[in-house]
Design a protein around this motif. Structure first.
Motif, mmCIF file in Angstrom:
data_model
loop_
_atom_site.group_PDB
_atom_site.id
_atom_site.type_symbol
_atom_site.label_atom_id
_atom_site.label_comp_id
_atom_site.label_asym_id
_atom_site.label_seq_id
_atom_site.Cartn_x
_atom_site.Cartn_y
_atom_site.Cartn_z
ATOM 1 N N LEU A 98 -2.904 -0.419 -9.289
ATOM 2 C CA LEU A 98 -1.488 -0.774 -9.384
ATOM 3 C C LEU A 98 -0.679 0.351 -10.029
ATOM 4 O O LEU A 98 -1.132 0.995 -10.978
ATOM 5 C CB LEU A 98 -1.320 -2.047 -10.207
ATOM 6 N N ASP A 150 0.819 -1.210 0.000
ATOM 7 C CA ASP A 150 0.000 0.000 0.000
ATOM 8 C C ASP A 150 0.855 1.263 0.000
ATOM 9 O O ASP A 150 1.735 1.433 0.845
ATOM 10 C CB ASP A 150 -0.952 -0.010 1.196
ATOM 11 N N ALA A 194 -7.255 -1.341 -5.437
ATOM 12 C CA ALA A 194 -6.480 -2.241 -6.296
ATOM 13 C C ALA A 194 -5.855 -1.497 -7.469
ATOM 14 O O ALA A 194 -5.742 -2.035 -8.570
ATOM 15 C CB ALA A 194 -7.392 -3.362 -6.805
ATOM 16 N N VAL A 245 0.497 -0.680 -4.762
ATOM 17 C CA VAL A 245 -0.897 -0.238 -4.866
ATOM 18 C C VAL A 245 -0.980 1.199 -4.356
ATOM 19 O O VAL A 245 -0.573 1.481 -3.233
ATOM 20 C CB VAL A 245 -1.835 -1.144 -4.049
#
Length: 201
Positions: free
Chosen positions: A88, A11, A86, A15
């Motif tokens: 990327l 995170d 989500a 992401v």
């Protein structure tokens, strides 16, 4: 010395949500769940146990939802959460692919609970881009505890000096450096070659 492996945070690194407020920014409009209530009834009292593997996500989420949003099921919220979180960073993934192609394995080292770790690995198919994943619920400890880094070292059977690492949180980077890892602070748009030139040696 060229690192034997590159550990990568999830995170804020692999992401990265385009909204600074994150995946739950519109949760009240979309699902009718007051954002502050979700924080107060679930994340604040329950997340520590969930993310460290001491309690299953749904066991703690279900009672909270029954109180604050009985019209929403655990599965509905989890799908909304995981799918909304989500995004990327394709530019970073391209750099990481080059590192992997040069012979350096890539592993994820993240603070995740079991269900999202599985979602990242299998549904988002990060398993196709990385060689391993190490996360808090599996290890029972999270960054920046020294025990997290020690557990990862044990799992990959490598000394600290052989491990490179990128993370977007300063305290996590400092803790990794204290263990002897070659750690760098990641920011969007950064270049791995400049942060950890040893990867290209």
């Amino acid at each position: 010395m060229k690192p034997a492996v590159l550990m990568v945070d999830v995170d804020g690194v692999v992401v990265r949500h385009p909204d600074p407020s994150g995946w739950s920014a519109r949760i009240e409009e979309d699902l009718g769940i007051p954002r502050h209530a979700l924080q107060d009834r679930f994340f604040k009292p329950c997340w520590d146990d969930v993310v460290h593997g001491r309690a299953p996500l749904r066991d703690r989420l279900a009672p909270a939802l029954a109180e604050i949003a009985p019209h929403v099921s655990c599965s509905q919220l989890i799908d909304y959460w995981f799918e909304g979180d989500a995004h990327l960073d394709e530019a970073l993934l391209s750099q990481l692919a080059d590192v992997r192609a040069s012979g350096t394995p890539l592993h994820l080292a993240a603070v995740q609970e079991h269900e999202r770790a599985s979602y990242l690995w299998d549904t988002l198919r990060l398993r196709d881009l990385f060689d391993g994943i190490h996360y808090a619920a599996e290890l029972g400890v999270s960054k920046p505890s020294p025990d997290f880094y020690a557990a990862v070292e044990q799992r990959v059977a490598l000394p600290a000096a052989a491990i490179a690492f990128i993370d977007d949180t300063e305290k996590n980077v400092q803790a990794a450096r204290a263990r002897g890892w070659n750690a760098a602070l990641w920011a969007p748009g950064a270049k791995l070659r400049g942060l950890i030139p040893e990867l290209y040696g």
